[in-house]
Scaffold this active site. Structure first.
Site, short mmCIF file in Angstrom:
data_model
loop_
_atom_site.label_atom_id
_atom_site.label_comp_id
_atom_site.label_asym_id
_atom_site.label_seq_id
_atom_site.Cartn_x
_atom_site.Cartn_y
_atom_site.Cartn_z
N CYS A 95 -13.79 -7.63 -6.22
CA CYS A 95 -14.71 -8.16 -5.34
C CYS A 95 -16.14 -7.71 -5.51
O CYS A 95 -16.35 -7.00 -4.63
CB CYS A 95 -13.99 -8.93 -4.13
SG CYS A 95 -15.40 -9.94 -4.25
N ASN B 217 -6.17 7.06 -9.79
CA ASN B 217 -5.74 6.06 -8.93
C ASN B 217 -5.46 4.60 -9.50
O ASN B 217 -4.19 3.86 -8.75
CB ASN B 217 -6.50 5.30 -6.72
CG ASN B 217 -7.47 5.13 -7.25
OD1 ASN B 217 -8.88 6.17 -8.29
ND2 ASN B 217 -8.60 3.54 -7.05
N GLY C 228 -9.03 10.78 3.57
CA GLY C 228 -8.90 11.23 1.86
C GLY C 228 -10.81 11.15 1.42
O GLY C 228 -11.38 12.12 1.57
N SER D 117 -4.85 13.06 0.71
CA SER D 117 -4.28 11.86 2.45
C SER D 117 -3.64 11.95 2.63
O SER D 117 -2.58 11.48 1.61
CB SER D 117 -5.63 11.08 1.77
OG SER D 117 -4.96 9.38 2.67
N GLY D 118 -2.64 12.06 3.71
CA GLY D 118 -1.04 11.68 4.45
C GLY D 118 -0.43 10.45 3.92
O GLY D 118 0.46 10.76 3.52
N HIS D 119 -1.62 8.75 3.88
CA HIS D 119 -0.88 8.02 3.51
C HIS D 119 -0.49 7.34 2.69
O HIS D 119 0.26 6.97 1.94
CB HIS D 119 -1.51 6.71 3.99
CG HIS D 119 -2.79 6.30 4.04
ND1 HIS D 119 -2.83 5.44 2.95
CD2 HIS D 119 -3.78 7.05 3.57
CE1 HIS D 119 -4.17 4.97 2.63
NE2 HIS D 119 -4.57 6.27 2.77
N GLN E 96 -4.67 11.43 -5.26
CA GLN E 96 -2.54 10.52 -5.78
C GLN E 96 -2.26 11.23 -6.60
O GLN E 96 -1.56 11.47 -6.64
CB GLN E 96 -3.84 9.76 -6.60
CG GLN E 96 -4.35 8.56 -6.34
CD GLN E 96 -4.12 7.46 -5.46
OE1 GLN E 96 -2.44 7.27 -5.88
NE2 GLN E 96 -3.98 6.56 -5.30
N THR F 47 -10.35 17.38 18.66
CA THR F 47 -9.10 17.67 19.31
C THR F 47 -8.52 17.41 17.83
O THR F 47 -8.34 16.29 17.53
CB THR F 47 -9.29 16.90 20.70
OG1 THR F 47 -9.54 17.49 21.31
CG2 THR F 47 -7.85 17.55 20.79
N1 PLP Z 1 -9.35 9.27 -3.69
C1 PLP Z 1 -8.48 8.50 -4.51
C2 PLP Z 1 -8.13 8.78 -5.69
C3 PLP Z 1 -7.89 7.63 -3.50
O1 PLP Z 1 -6.68 6.84 -4.23
C4 PLP Z 1 -8.25 7.14 -2.59
C5 PLP Z 1 -7.55 5.89 -2.03
O2 PLP Z 1 -7.28 4.82 -2.18
C6 PLP Z 1 -8.91 7.69 -1.54
C7 PLP Z 1 -9.42 8.87 -2.31
C8 PLP Z 1 -9.65 7.68 -0.21
O3 PLP Z 1 -8.26 8.37 1.04
P1 PLP Z 1 -8.71 7.73 2.58
O4 PLP Z 1 -7.33 5.52 2.14
O5 PLP Z 1 -7.08 8.79 2.85
O6 PLP Z 1 -9.22 7.51 3.02
#
Ligand code: PLP
Length: 384
Positions: free
Chosen positions: A324, A150, A71, A198-200, A178, A236
């Site tokens: 932090c 998020n 992302g 983002s995939g994860h 999100q 690639t």
């Molecule tokens: N944008 C938002 C709103 C997110 O919550 C996050 C990850 O927590 C990101 C961007 C970044 O994504 P990535 O961890 O895939 O770089």
């Protein structure tokens, strides 16, 4: 209970179907999708299928999907491309509650001489739409507003904001990391120019992302080199992860309605269960308009980190609302932007669910969290 996982906004479990779909491309089908031979061609078809599945989830055309590594890369690329294709424009418009993947990039461009406006939010984290319209100028190169936050889960009115941008001839990007899979997105009816995800966060592995770039929008690659992704992102292709993300997108599309209902029911049960048992707590963000999987609860006069440590001992994974800063824990930029009172902001905890969250896990947290807060308050140096 081994692990009760309530940190899905940080990252999510890989779906079993996703892993299954990926395995052949890690084991046997290792060809390069750019190769001329049939062996590579098979792989190219799998990449095409994944691209089509992602496009279908978003109401987009497969050609509008660019695979990236995450992302953050998608966000950086969107800003880069907008600024590089319109060098005469020197203004960026975003909000105070973006993820660092946008905020730090905006600050970087500010140091390079760009003017950046960070829109304020109200006490529920909502953006003032009049201020937004007032801030748009003919000098604005890009508007970047997150689809969903998020930390507190707020969903922003992207349809309306993108329409206003279009009317004013300004490019509009949304960080939907999100939002994808948790709230419906149909880009065939939403004039968003670029969108990141983002995939994860949707049960694919870490290390794969997408940037949607609408056809006709001028684009400048961030990563130059080979001609992959139609010259828009060199390197690639990460085939197994692309295939995994395609499967995750297919599952998200098939399950989104039931997932939203199930997650919201469990989230509400969790939230109500806690609020009913713990005095002096409040819910951060806009409870009227937020993701179905997220709650951010502020407990007065306790440290969020202490709560997390106690939860962790019981196998419960959650996040706090602090970051932090120069060696000490400060409430996050989002909670500060919302203006959550200091003695609450410090005790903020985010619990985020997924399609795999169970009723048992929710009951387990309701059983233990109230006692943890009570014990911590008893030894807290703050006046209760
Ligand atoms: N944008 C938002 C709103 C997110 O919550 C996050 C990850 O927590 C990101 C961007 C970044 O994504 P990535 O961890 O895939 O770089």
């Amino acid at each position: 209970m081994n692990t009760a996982y309530f940190d899905n906004n940080a990252t999510s479990a890989v779906a079993p179907e996703v892993l299954e779909a990926m395995l052949p491309y890690l084991r046997d089908l290792y060809g390069n999708p750019s190769s001329m031979h049939t062996f590579g061609g098979q792989v190219a078809s799998a990449v095409f299928q994944a691209r089509s599945r992602i496009a279908a989830l978003l109401g987009a055309d497969p050609e509008e999907i660019i695979f990236t590594s995450c992302g953050s890369e998608s966000d950086s690329t969107a800003v880069w491309s907008a600024l590089q294709t319109q060098p005469e424009k020197r203004h960026l418009l975003t909000t105070r509650v973006e993820h660092p993947a946008i905020l730090n990039v905006a600050q970087y461009w500010e140091r390079q001489g760009y003017r950046v406006t960070y829109l304020d939010v109200d006490d529920k984290g909502r953006i003032n739409q009049d201020e937004y319209l007032r801030t748009l100028t003919s000098d604005t190169a890009l508007i970047s507003v997150m689809f969903a936050n998020n930390e507190v889960g707020n969903i922003y009115p992207i349809q309306r904001m993108a329409e206003a941008a279009k009317k004013n001839g300004v490019l509009f990007h949304t960080d939907a990391v999100q939002a994808v899979g948790k709230t419906p997105i149909d880009l065939s009816h939403m004039p968003v120019d670029m969108l990141s995800f983002s995939g994860h966060k949707i049960h694919a592995p870490k290390g794969i992302g997408v940037l949607y770039a609408r056809k006709g929008v001028r684009f400048r690659p961030f990563l130059r080199g080979g001609h992959q992704e139609r010259g828009r992102r060199a390197g690639t292709e990460n085939v197994p992860y692309i295939v995994g993300l395609g499967m995750a997108a297919k599952l998200a599309g098939e399950h989104i309605q039931e997932d939203r209902i199930d997650m919201a029911r469990l989230r509400d049960k969790l939230e109500q269960g806690i609020v009913a048992r713990v005095p002096d707590c409040l819910i951060n963000g806009d409870t009227e308009n937020r993701l179905p999987n997220t709650t951010n609860i502020a407990f007065k006069n306790v440290e969020g980190e202490a709560i997390l440590l106690m939860l962790d001992r019981l196998g419960i994974c959650a996040s706090s609302g602090s970051a932090c800063t120069s060696g000490s824990m400060e409430p996050s930029h989002v909670l500060r932007a919302i203006g959550v009172p200091f003695n609450y902001a410090h005790g903020s905890v985010r619990l985020s669910l997924s399609r795999y969250t169970t009723e048992e896990e929710v009951d387990y947290v309701i059983e233990h969290l109230p006692g943890i807060v009570e014990n911590l308050r008893a030894i807290s140096p703050y006046k209760n």
